[in-house]
Write an enzyme that holds these catalytic residues in place. Structure first.
Site, PDB file in Angstrom:
ATOM      1  CD  GLU A   1      65.715  12.209 -42.459  1.00 40.16           C
ATOM      2  OE1 GLU A   1      64.295  12.442 -42.789  1.00 40.16           O
ATOM      3  OE2 GLU A   1      65.892  10.932 -42.267  1.00 40.16           O
TER       4      GLU A   1
ATOM      5  CG  HIS B   1      69.927   8.828 -40.192  1.00 41.49           C
ATOM      6  ND1 HIS B   1      68.176   8.287 -39.675  1.00 41.49           N
ATOM      7  CD2 HIS B   1      69.208   9.677 -40.752  1.00 41.49           C
ATOM      8  CE1 HIS B   1      67.638   8.951 -41.017  1.00 41.49           C
ATOM      9  NE2 HIS B   1      68.163  10.065 -40.963  1.00 41.49           N
TER      10      HIS B   1
ATOM     11  CD  GLU C   1      62.226   2.876 -43.750  1.00 42.27           C
ATOM     12  OE1 GLU C   1      62.905   3.288 -44.316  1.00 42.27           O
ATOM     13  OE2 GLU C   1      62.992   4.546 -43.015  1.00 42.27           O
TER      14      GLU C   1
ATOM     15  CG  ASP D   1      70.365   4.849 -40.411  1.00 44.31           C
ATOM     16  OD1 ASP D   1      69.544   5.740 -39.334  1.00 44.31           O
ATOM     17  OD2 ASP D   1      70.212   5.849 -42.090  1.00 44.31           O
TER      18      ASP D   1
HETATM   19  C1  ACM Z   1      66.988  10.559 -47.097  1.00 50.90           C
HETATM   20  O1  ACM Z   1      65.573  10.023 -47.779  1.00 50.90           O
HETATM   21  N1  ACM Z   1      67.170  10.596 -45.702  1.00 50.90           N
HETATM   22  C2  ACM Z   1      67.949  10.308 -47.381  1.00 50.90           C
END
Ligand code: ACM
Length: 508
Positions: free
Chosen positions: A293, A226, A445, A155
Protein backbone atom coordinates in the site's frame (compact mmCIF):
# COMPACT_ATOMS: atom_id res chain seq x y z
CA UNK A 1 0.20 -41.23 17.65
CA UNK A 2 -0.51 -44.59 19.26
CA UNK A 3 -1.70 -44.46 22.85
CA UNK A 4 -1.93 -47.57 25.05
CA UNK A 5 -5.31 -46.86 26.61
CA UNK A 6 -5.91 -48.62 29.94
CA UNK A 7 -2.18 -49.33 30.44
CA UNK A 8 -0.14 -47.70 33.22
CA UNK A 9 1.56 -44.48 32.18
CA UNK A 10 4.64 -42.53 33.18
CA UNK A 11 4.18 -40.93 36.61
CA UNK A 12 4.70 -37.16 36.49
CA UNK A 13 4.15 -36.30 40.14
CA UNK A 14 7.84 -35.72 40.76
CA UNK A 15 8.60 -34.47 37.29
CA UNK A 16 10.98 -36.23 34.92
CA UNK A 17 14.10 -37.49 36.72
CA UNK A 18 17.11 -36.82 34.56
CA UNK A 19 20.53 -38.39 35.07
CA UNK A 20 23.35 -35.84 35.05
CA UNK A 21 24.92 -37.48 31.98
CA UNK A 22 22.09 -36.02 29.91
CA UNK A 23 23.08 -32.50 30.79
CA UNK A 24 26.60 -33.16 29.54
CA UNK A 25 25.51 -33.31 25.91
CA UNK A 26 24.39 -30.25 24.00
CA UNK A 27 21.21 -31.94 22.76
CA UNK A 28 20.44 -33.16 26.28
CA UNK A 29 20.76 -29.66 27.74
CA UNK A 30 18.57 -28.29 24.94
CA UNK A 31 15.96 -30.97 25.70
CA UNK A 32 15.89 -30.07 29.40
CA UNK A 33 15.46 -26.38 28.54
CA UNK A 34 12.63 -27.17 26.09
CA UNK A 35 10.80 -29.40 28.60
CA UNK A 36 11.02 -26.74 31.28
CA UNK A 37 9.90 -23.98 28.87
CA UNK A 38 6.85 -26.14 28.07
CA UNK A 39 6.01 -26.20 31.78
CA UNK A 40 7.25 -29.71 32.63
CA UNK A 41 9.25 -30.28 35.80
CA UNK A 42 12.70 -31.83 35.43
CA UNK A 43 14.62 -33.24 38.41
CA UNK A 44 18.34 -34.03 38.24
CA UNK A 45 18.94 -37.34 40.03
CA UNK A 46 21.98 -39.59 40.46
CA UNK A 47 20.59 -43.10 39.99
CA UNK A 48 17.64 -42.73 37.63
CA UNK A 49 17.52 -41.99 33.93
CA UNK A 50 13.98 -41.36 32.80
CA UNK A 51 14.90 -39.37 29.70
CA UNK A 52 16.97 -40.24 26.65
CA UNK A 53 17.51 -37.88 23.74
CA UNK A 54 19.00 -38.61 20.36
CA UNK A 55 19.51 -36.63 17.17
CA UNK A 56 18.74 -38.61 14.02
CA UNK A 57 18.84 -37.95 10.27
CA UNK A 58 15.62 -36.67 8.72
CA UNK A 59 15.04 -34.29 5.80
CA UNK A 60 12.40 -32.38 7.80
CA UNK A 61 14.35 -30.52 10.50
CA UNK A 62 11.26 -30.40 12.72
CA UNK A 63 10.65 -34.15 12.66
CA UNK A 64 10.52 -35.79 16.09
CA UNK A 65 9.42 -38.98 17.75
CA UNK A 66 8.46 -39.74 21.33
CA UNK A 67 8.19 -43.05 23.11
CA UNK A 68 6.73 -43.10 26.59
CA UNK A 69 6.75 -46.22 28.79
CA UNK A 70 6.13 -46.35 32.56
CA UNK A 71 9.94 -46.30 32.99
CA UNK A 72 11.27 -43.90 30.39
CA UNK A 73 10.69 -41.11 27.85
CA UNK A 74 12.70 -41.43 24.63
CA UNK A 75 12.97 -38.44 22.33
CA UNK A 76 14.40 -38.54 18.82
CA UNK A 77 14.74 -35.31 16.87
CA UNK A 78 16.06 -34.30 13.47
CA UNK A 79 17.44 -31.03 14.89
CA UNK A 80 17.35 -29.16 18.21
CA UNK A 81 14.38 -26.95 17.18
CA UNK A 82 12.18 -30.08 17.12
CA UNK A 83 12.74 -30.49 20.88
CA UNK A 84 10.29 -27.65 21.48
CA UNK A 85 7.65 -29.45 19.43
CA UNK A 86 8.20 -32.71 21.29
CA UNK A 87 8.10 -30.89 24.62
CA UNK A 88 4.74 -29.25 23.77
CA UNK A 89 3.30 -32.60 22.69
CA UNK A 90 4.37 -34.07 26.04
CA UNK A 91 2.93 -31.10 27.97
CA UNK A 92 -0.39 -31.46 26.12
CA UNK A 93 -0.48 -35.21 26.81
CA UNK A 94 -0.29 -35.04 30.60
CA UNK A 95 -3.40 -36.65 32.05
CA UNK A 96 -4.24 -38.85 35.00
CA UNK A 97 -3.37 -42.50 35.69
CA UNK A 98 -5.89 -44.99 37.11
CA UNK A 99 -4.91 -43.86 40.61
CA UNK A 100 -5.85 -40.28 39.63
CA UNK A 101 -2.25 -39.06 39.76
CA UNK A 102 -0.64 -36.93 37.07
CA UNK A 103 0.88 -39.10 34.31
CA UNK A 104 1.82 -39.30 30.65
CA UNK A 105 0.16 -42.12 28.72
CA UNK A 106 2.32 -44.93 27.41
CA UNK A 107 2.52 -43.96 23.75
CA UNK A 108 4.47 -43.71 20.53
CA UNK A 109 4.37 -40.48 18.54
CA UNK A 110 6.02 -39.64 15.22
CA UNK A 111 5.34 -36.16 13.94
CA UNK A 112 6.48 -33.45 11.54
CA UNK A 113 4.86 -30.31 10.15
CA UNK A 114 3.71 -29.71 6.58
CA UNK A 115 5.15 -26.16 6.46
CA UNK A 116 8.36 -24.92 8.10
CA UNK A 117 7.18 -21.33 8.80
CA UNK A 118 4.11 -21.09 11.03
CA UNK A 119 3.55 -17.52 12.12
CA UNK A 120 1.49 -14.88 13.82
CA UNK A 121 1.80 -11.14 13.22
CA UNK A 122 1.29 -8.62 16.00
CA UNK A 123 0.74 -4.92 15.27
CA UNK A 124 1.71 -2.69 18.21
CA UNK A 125 1.49 0.40 15.96
CA UNK A 126 -2.26 1.02 15.88
CA UNK A 127 -2.87 -0.11 19.48
CA UNK A 128 0.14 -1.30 21.47
CA UNK A 129 0.54 -4.62 23.24
CA UNK A 130 2.72 -4.52 26.35
CA UNK A 131 5.75 -6.76 26.81
CA UNK A 132 3.67 -9.00 29.09
CA UNK A 133 0.79 -9.23 26.57
CA UNK A 134 3.31 -10.04 23.84
CA UNK A 135 4.87 -12.78 25.99
CA UNK A 136 1.46 -14.29 26.71
CA UNK A 137 0.81 -14.50 22.96
CA UNK A 138 4.22 -16.16 22.56
CA UNK A 139 3.22 -18.80 25.14
CA UNK A 140 -0.01 -19.45 23.24
CA UNK A 141 1.89 -19.67 19.94
CA UNK A 142 4.41 -22.10 21.43
CA UNK A 143 1.64 -24.33 22.76
CA UNK A 144 0.38 -24.77 19.19
CA UNK A 145 3.88 -25.07 17.69
CA UNK A 146 3.91 -21.78 15.80
CA UNK A 147 7.56 -20.87 15.32
CA UNK A 148 7.63 -17.28 14.03
CA UNK A 149 6.38 -14.02 15.50
CA UNK A 150 6.21 -11.32 12.83
CA UNK A 151 6.50 -8.06 14.77
CA UNK A 152 5.10 -5.07 12.84
CA UNK A 153 7.10 -2.32 14.57
CA UNK A 154 6.63 0.77 12.40
CA UNK A 155 3.61 2.21 10.64
CA UNK A 156 1.84 5.52 9.96
CA UNK A 157 0.25 5.63 13.41
CA UNK A 158 3.34 4.91 15.48
CA UNK A 159 7.04 4.00 15.55
CA UNK A 160 7.49 1.36 18.27
CA UNK A 161 11.18 0.45 18.49
CA UNK A 162 13.99 2.47 20.07
CA UNK A 163 16.69 3.37 17.53
CA UNK A 164 19.69 4.94 19.29
CA UNK A 165 20.93 6.92 16.29
CA UNK A 166 17.51 8.51 15.58
CA UNK A 167 15.93 9.49 18.92
CA UNK A 168 13.16 11.53 17.28
CA UNK A 169 11.66 8.30 15.90
CA UNK A 170 10.39 7.60 19.40
CA UNK A 171 10.34 11.18 20.78
CA UNK A 172 8.02 12.27 17.96
CA UNK A 173 6.92 9.03 16.28
CA UNK A 174 5.69 7.01 19.27
CA UNK A 175 2.58 9.04 20.08
CA UNK A 176 -0.21 10.74 18.18
CA UNK A 177 -2.77 13.51 18.66
CA UNK A 178 -5.79 11.21 18.71
CA UNK A 179 -7.16 7.80 17.69
CA UNK A 180 -10.29 6.79 15.78
CA UNK A 181 -12.95 5.54 18.18
CA UNK A 182 -13.79 1.84 18.21
CA UNK A 183 -17.48 2.52 17.66
CA UNK A 184 -16.93 4.71 14.60
CA UNK A 185 -13.62 4.83 12.75
CA UNK A 186 -14.58 8.11 11.07
CA UNK A 187 -14.61 9.94 14.43
CA UNK A 188 -11.47 10.74 16.46
CA UNK A 189 -11.45 10.43 20.24
CA UNK A 190 -9.74 13.81 20.77
CA UNK A 191 -7.24 12.29 23.22
CA UNK A 192 -3.47 12.36 22.66
CA UNK A 193 -1.87 8.94 23.24
CA UNK A 194 0.96 8.32 25.68
CA UNK A 195 4.32 7.67 24.01
CA UNK A 196 4.72 3.91 23.52
CA UNK A 197 7.73 2.05 22.22
CA UNK A 198 9.88 -0.94 23.07
CA UNK A 199 13.31 -0.02 24.40
CA UNK A 200 16.20 -2.01 23.00
CA UNK A 201 16.40 -3.89 26.32
CA UNK A 202 12.72 -4.80 26.04
CA UNK A 203 13.21 -5.96 22.44
CA UNK A 204 16.11 -8.19 23.53
CA UNK A 205 13.98 -9.52 26.38
CA UNK A 206 11.07 -10.43 24.04
CA UNK A 207 13.43 -11.95 21.45
CA UNK A 208 15.20 -14.11 24.02
CA UNK A 209 11.92 -15.15 25.69
CA UNK A 210 10.61 -16.18 22.26
CA UNK A 211 13.81 -18.11 21.60
CA UNK A 212 13.41 -20.01 24.88
CA UNK A 213 10.04 -21.19 23.49
CA UNK A 214 11.45 -22.13 20.08
CA UNK A 215 10.07 -19.01 18.34
CA UNK A 216 12.03 -16.69 16.05
CA UNK A 217 10.96 -13.05 15.95
CA UNK A 218 10.94 -11.38 12.52
CA UNK A 219 10.99 -7.56 12.72
CA UNK A 220 9.12 -5.44 10.18
CA UNK A 221 9.97 -1.85 9.32
CA UNK A 222 7.70 -0.56 6.53
CA UNK A 223 9.38 0.79 3.37
CA UNK A 224 8.48 2.84 1.31
CA UNK A 225 4.85 3.47 2.44
CA UNK A 226 3.14 3.26 5.84
CA UNK A 227 5.99 5.48 7.01
CA UNK A 228 4.23 8.66 8.25
CA UNK A 229 5.51 8.31 11.83
CA UNK A 230 9.15 8.17 10.71
CA UNK A 231 8.64 11.03 8.24
CA UNK A 232 6.91 13.13 10.93
CA UNK A 233 10.04 12.63 13.06
CA UNK A 234 12.47 13.37 10.21
CA UNK A 235 10.61 15.33 7.48
CA UNK A 236 13.70 15.38 5.23
CA UNK A 237 13.12 11.64 4.57
CA UNK A 238 9.87 12.34 2.70
CA UNK A 239 8.87 14.13 -0.48
CA UNK A 240 9.07 17.62 1.05
CA UNK A 241 8.87 19.38 -2.33
CA UNK A 242 5.21 18.42 -2.87
CA UNK A 243 2.46 21.00 -2.24
CA UNK A 244 0.92 20.93 1.25
CA UNK A 245 3.70 18.78 2.74
CA UNK A 246 2.94 18.48 6.50
CA UNK A 247 3.78 15.01 7.81
CA UNK A 248 2.39 13.97 11.18
CA UNK A 249 1.93 10.73 13.07
CA UNK A 250 -1.34 9.54 11.55
CA UNK A 251 -4.58 9.88 13.49
CA UNK A 252 -6.71 7.96 10.98
CA UNK A 253 -6.57 4.38 9.70
CA UNK A 254 -6.12 3.27 6.08
CA UNK A 255 -3.62 4.17 3.37
CA UNK A 256 -1.83 7.51 3.80
CA UNK A 257 0.01 9.49 1.11
CA UNK A 258 3.41 9.80 2.84
CA UNK A 259 6.25 7.73 1.37
CA UNK A 260 10.02 7.88 1.69
CA UNK A 261 11.81 9.83 -1.04
CA UNK A 262 14.44 7.89 -3.04
CA UNK A 263 17.32 9.98 -1.74
CA UNK A 264 20.73 9.25 -0.28
CA UNK A 265 19.67 10.75 3.07
CA UNK A 266 16.83 8.20 3.19
CA UNK A 267 19.16 5.35 2.31
CA UNK A 268 21.60 6.42 5.03
CA UNK A 269 18.71 6.46 7.49
CA UNK A 270 17.44 3.00 6.44
CA UNK A 271 20.97 1.66 6.49
CA UNK A 272 21.47 2.86 10.08
CA UNK A 273 18.02 1.74 11.26
CA UNK A 274 18.36 -1.76 9.83
CA UNK A 275 21.89 -2.06 11.26
CA UNK A 276 20.45 -1.55 14.76
CA UNK A 277 17.45 -3.77 13.98
CA UNK A 278 19.63 -6.61 12.71
CA UNK A 279 21.77 -6.43 15.85
CA UNK A 280 18.63 -6.74 18.00
CA UNK A 281 17.32 -9.73 16.03
CA UNK A 282 20.46 -11.81 15.55
CA UNK A 283 18.60 -15.07 14.76
CA UNK A 284 16.09 -13.65 12.26
CA UNK A 285 17.18 -14.96 8.87
CA UNK A 286 14.27 -12.99 7.42
CA UNK A 287 13.71 -9.26 7.91
CA UNK A 288 10.38 -7.83 6.75
CA UNK A 289 10.50 -4.57 4.76
CA UNK A 290 6.73 -4.04 4.41
CA UNK A 291 6.13 -2.86 0.86
CA UNK A 292 2.31 -2.85 0.91
CA UNK A 293 0.00 0.00 0.00
CA UNK A 294 2.62 2.56 -1.03
CA UNK A 295 0.78 5.30 -2.96
CA UNK A 296 2.55 6.95 -5.88
CA UNK A 297 0.92 10.40 -5.78
CA UNK A 298 3.72 12.17 -3.93
CA UNK A 299 6.38 10.66 -6.18
CA UNK A 300 4.43 11.77 -9.24
CA UNK A 301 4.13 15.31 -7.88
CA UNK A 302 7.66 15.70 -6.55
CA UNK A 303 10.05 17.56 -8.91
CA UNK A 304 12.94 15.77 -7.19
CA UNK A 305 11.46 12.31 -7.77
CA UNK A 306 10.48 13.15 -11.35
CA UNK A 307 14.06 14.05 -12.19
CA UNK A 308 15.31 11.00 -10.25
CA UNK A 309 13.05 8.84 -12.44
CA UNK A 310 14.28 10.51 -15.61
CA UNK A 311 17.94 10.06 -14.64
CA UNK A 312 17.29 6.38 -13.91
CA UNK A 313 15.23 5.73 -17.04
CA UNK A 314 12.05 5.00 -15.08
CA UNK A 315 8.79 5.32 -16.99
CA UNK A 316 6.32 5.02 -14.12
CA UNK A 317 6.36 5.72 -10.39
CA UNK A 318 5.94 2.03 -9.50
CA UNK A 319 9.57 1.66 -10.51
CA UNK A 320 10.51 3.86 -7.56
CA UNK A 321 9.09 1.22 -5.21
CA UNK A 322 10.93 -1.45 -7.21
CA UNK A 323 14.15 0.58 -6.69
CA UNK A 324 13.49 0.65 -2.93
CA UNK A 325 12.89 -3.11 -2.82
CA UNK A 326 16.20 -3.77 -4.56
CA UNK A 327 18.11 -1.37 -2.32
CA UNK A 328 16.60 -2.96 0.80
CA UNK A 329 17.40 -6.49 -0.44
CA UNK A 330 21.00 -5.42 -1.08
CA UNK A 331 21.29 -3.68 2.26
CA UNK A 332 19.92 -6.65 4.20
CA UNK A 333 21.96 -9.17 2.22
CA UNK A 334 24.94 -7.26 3.65
CA UNK A 335 23.69 -8.34 7.09
CA UNK A 336 23.22 -11.93 5.90
CA UNK A 337 19.41 -11.59 5.85
CA UNK A 338 16.72 -12.26 3.26
CA UNK A 339 13.93 -9.75 2.79
CA UNK A 340 10.28 -10.60 3.26
CA UNK A 341 7.78 -8.21 1.67
CA UNK A 342 4.01 -8.00 1.27
CA UNK A 343 3.01 -9.25 -2.18
CA UNK A 344 3.08 -5.77 -3.77
CA UNK A 345 6.88 -6.13 -3.99
CA UNK A 346 6.49 -8.23 -7.15
CA UNK A 347 4.07 -5.83 -8.89
CA UNK A 348 6.63 -3.62 -10.62
CA UNK A 349 9.25 -5.98 -11.97
CA UNK A 350 11.55 -8.79 -10.90
CA UNK A 351 13.00 -8.64 -7.41
CA UNK A 352 15.96 -10.68 -6.09
CA UNK A 353 15.22 -14.38 -6.24
CA UNK A 354 15.69 -15.00 -2.53
CA UNK A 355 13.06 -12.39 -1.54
CA UNK A 356 10.19 -14.03 0.33
CA UNK A 357 6.72 -12.91 -0.79
CA UNK A 358 4.04 -12.60 1.89
CA UNK A 359 0.77 -13.25 0.08
CA UNK A 360 -2.13 -11.23 1.54
CA UNK A 361 -4.23 -9.78 -1.31
CA UNK A 362 -6.62 -12.66 -1.85
CA UNK A 363 -8.72 -10.60 -4.25
CA UNK A 364 -6.03 -9.59 -6.79
CA UNK A 365 -6.11 -11.32 -10.20
CA UNK A 366 -3.98 -12.81 -11.56
CA UNK A 367 -3.23 -14.27 -8.15
CA UNK A 368 -0.10 -12.86 -6.58
CA UNK A 369 0.41 -16.25 -4.89
CA UNK A 370 0.70 -17.96 -8.28
CA UNK A 371 2.75 -15.12 -9.77
CA UNK A 372 5.22 -15.36 -6.88
CA UNK A 373 5.51 -19.14 -7.23
CA UNK A 374 5.96 -18.94 -11.00
CA UNK A 375 8.80 -16.46 -10.48
CA UNK A 376 10.45 -18.94 -8.12
CA UNK A 377 9.94 -17.04 -4.86
CA UNK A 378 9.39 -18.63 -1.50
CA UNK A 379 5.93 -17.66 -0.28
CA UNK A 380 4.36 -17.23 3.14
CA UNK A 381 0.59 -17.24 2.83
CA UNK A 382 -1.55 -14.92 4.95
CA UNK A 383 -4.51 -14.18 2.65
CA UNK A 384 -7.03 -11.75 4.11
CA UNK A 385 -9.78 -14.13 3.03
CA UNK A 386 -8.85 -16.49 5.91
CA UNK A 387 -6.00 -15.28 8.11
CA UNK A 388 -6.81 -11.73 9.17
CA UNK A 389 -7.59 -12.33 12.83
CA UNK A 390 -8.74 -8.72 13.22
CA UNK A 391 -11.76 -9.63 11.08
CA UNK A 392 -15.05 -10.69 12.57
CA UNK A 393 -15.75 -14.29 13.56
CA UNK A 394 -19.50 -13.86 13.21
CA UNK A 395 -21.82 -13.46 16.13
CA UNK A 396 -20.46 -10.76 18.40
CA UNK A 397 -21.08 -9.44 21.88
CA UNK A 398 -23.02 -6.13 21.94
CA UNK A 399 -19.95 -4.28 23.27
CA UNK A 400 -18.61 -1.88 20.57
CA UNK A 401 -15.12 -2.97 21.56
CA UNK A 402 -15.88 -6.26 19.81
CA UNK A 403 -17.14 -4.70 16.58
CA UNK A 404 -14.92 -5.57 13.61
CA UNK A 405 -13.82 -3.12 10.92
CA UNK A 406 -13.74 -3.34 7.18
CA UNK A 407 -16.26 -4.79 4.79
CA UNK A 408 -16.27 -8.45 5.60
CA UNK A 409 -16.68 -11.11 2.98
CA UNK A 410 -17.18 -13.93 5.45
CA UNK A 411 -17.57 -14.78 9.07
CA UNK A 412 -14.02 -15.85 9.65
CA UNK A 413 -14.50 -18.18 12.61
CA UNK A 414 -12.16 -21.10 13.28
CA UNK A 415 -14.10 -23.34 10.88
CA UNK A 416 -13.50 -20.85 8.08
CA UNK A 417 -9.77 -20.72 8.92
CA UNK A 418 -9.73 -24.51 9.06
CA UNK A 419 -11.26 -24.81 5.58
CA UNK A 420 -8.16 -23.30 3.90
CA UNK A 421 -6.02 -25.51 1.70
CA UNK A 422 -2.48 -24.09 1.66
CA UNK A 423 -1.44 -26.32 -1.28
CA UNK A 424 -3.41 -25.18 -4.35
CA UNK A 425 -4.11 -27.77 -7.03
CA UNK A 426 -2.03 -27.84 -10.19
CA UNK A 427 1.35 -26.79 -8.79
CA UNK A 428 4.54 -28.45 -9.96
CA UNK A 429 6.62 -30.26 -7.31
CA UNK A 430 9.17 -27.43 -7.59
CA UNK A 431 6.49 -24.78 -6.95
CA UNK A 432 5.19 -26.73 -3.95
CA UNK A 433 8.64 -26.52 -2.36
CA UNK A 434 8.30 -22.73 -2.38
CA UNK A 435 5.19 -22.86 -0.15
CA UNK A 436 7.21 -22.33 3.01
CA UNK A 437 4.68 -20.95 5.41
CA UNK A 438 1.37 -19.81 6.74
CA UNK A 439 0.64 -16.86 9.00
CA UNK A 440 -2.26 -15.04 10.63
CA UNK A 441 -2.22 -11.27 11.09
CA UNK A 442 -3.65 -9.45 14.10
CA UNK A 443 -3.98 -5.88 12.80
CA UNK A 444 -4.88 -3.76 15.79
CA UNK A 445 -7.07 -0.87 14.59
CA UNK A 446 -10.01 -2.52 16.36
CA UNK A 447 -7.97 -4.48 18.90
CA UNK A 448 -7.38 -1.99 21.68
CA UNK A 449 -6.14 -4.32 24.41
CA UNK A 450 -4.81 -7.76 25.27
CA UNK A 451 -8.24 -9.16 26.09
CA UNK A 452 -9.64 -8.37 22.67
CA UNK A 453 -6.45 -9.71 21.08
CA UNK A 454 -7.05 -13.05 22.80
CA UNK A 455 -10.72 -13.07 21.79
CA UNK A 456 -9.78 -12.49 18.15
CA UNK A 457 -6.97 -15.06 18.21
CA UNK A 458 -8.12 -18.01 20.31
CA UNK A 459 -9.19 -20.61 19.22
CA UNK A 460 -8.61 -19.51 15.60
CA UNK A 461 -4.87 -19.91 16.27
CA UNK A 462 -5.44 -23.64 16.80
CA UNK A 463 -6.99 -23.90 13.33
CA UNK A 464 -4.11 -21.91 11.81
CA UNK A 465 -1.61 -24.22 13.51
CA UNK A 466 -3.27 -27.35 12.19
CA UNK A 467 -3.73 -26.05 8.63
CA UNK A 468 0.03 -25.37 8.58
CA UNK A 469 0.80 -28.76 10.11
CA UNK A 470 -1.45 -31.40 8.69
CA UNK A 471 -2.21 -32.15 5.00
CA UNK A 472 -5.72 -30.98 4.06
CA UNK A 473 -6.89 -34.49 3.11
CA UNK A 474 -6.31 -35.66 6.71
CA UNK A 475 -8.28 -32.87 8.37
CA UNK A 476 -11.91 -33.14 9.58
CA UNK A 477 -13.52 -30.09 11.22
CA UNK A 478 -15.86 -32.03 13.49
CA UNK A 479 -13.06 -34.20 14.82
CA UNK A 480 -10.96 -31.05 15.25
CA UNK A 481 -13.73 -29.44 17.32
CA UNK A 482 -13.30 -32.24 19.88
CA UNK A 483 -9.63 -31.38 20.14
CA UNK A 484 -10.37 -27.63 20.46
CA UNK A 485 -12.73 -28.52 23.33
CA UNK A 486 -9.91 -30.42 25.00
CA UNK A 487 -8.00 -27.11 25.10
CA UNK A 488 -10.61 -25.22 27.13
CA UNK A 489 -9.14 -26.26 30.52
CA UNK A 490 -5.75 -24.91 29.43
CA UNK A 491 -7.35 -21.66 28.19
CA UNK A 492 -9.08 -21.31 31.57
CA UNK A 493 -5.95 -22.12 33.52
CA UNK A 494 -3.99 -19.53 31.51
CA UNK A 495 -6.83 -16.97 31.94
CA UNK A 496 -7.15 -16.56 28.18
CA UNK A 497 -10.14 -14.57 26.94
CA UNK A 498 -10.98 -17.11 24.24
CA UNK A 499 -14.06 -16.95 22.06
CA UNK A 500 -16.63 -19.42 23.31
CA UNK A 501 -18.71 -21.50 20.89
CA UNK A 502 -21.67 -19.13 21.34
CA UNK A 503 -19.50 -16.15 20.33
CA UNK A 504 -19.17 -14.67 23.83
CA UNK A 505 -15.78 -13.85 25.36
CA UNK A 506 -14.66 -16.25 28.10
CA UNK A 507 -13.68 -13.50 30.55
CA UNK A 508 -16.20 -10.99 31.88
C1 ACM B 1 -1.87 -5.34 4.60
O1 ACM B 1 -2.90 -5.82 5.11
N1 ACM B 1 -1.84 -4.08 4.23
C2 ACM B 1 -0.68 -6.14 4.41
Amino acid sequence: MQVAIGQPGFAMEQGIKVHYTISRSEIGRAAIRALMAAGLAVQPEENVSELTVEQVEHENKEWYSIQVTPQCITLKVAAPQALHLAAQTLAQSVGADSDGKSALPSMVVTDAPLLPYRGLMLDPCRHPQTVEETKKMLRIMARYKLNHLHWHLADDQGWRIEIKKYPRLTEVGSHRAETPTLANHEVGDGTPTQPFYFTQDEVRDVVSYAHSLGITVIPEIEVPGHSSAAIAAYPELGNHDVPGYAPQVATTWGVLPYTYAPKEVTMRFLNDVFAEVCALFPRAKFVHIGGDEAPRDQWQKSPFVRSFMQENGMRHAGQVQHWFTHRMAELLAGHGRRIVGWDEIIDDGAVPGDAVVMYWRSWVRPSSLLRALRSGHDVIQSPDSHFYFNFSQGKLPADPAYRPHGSLTAEQDWRHVYSYNPVPAGLTPEQKKHLIGLQANCWSESIADGRKLEYQTVPRICALAEVAWRPAELRRADEFLQRIRAQYPWFEQQKINYRREDGTPALP
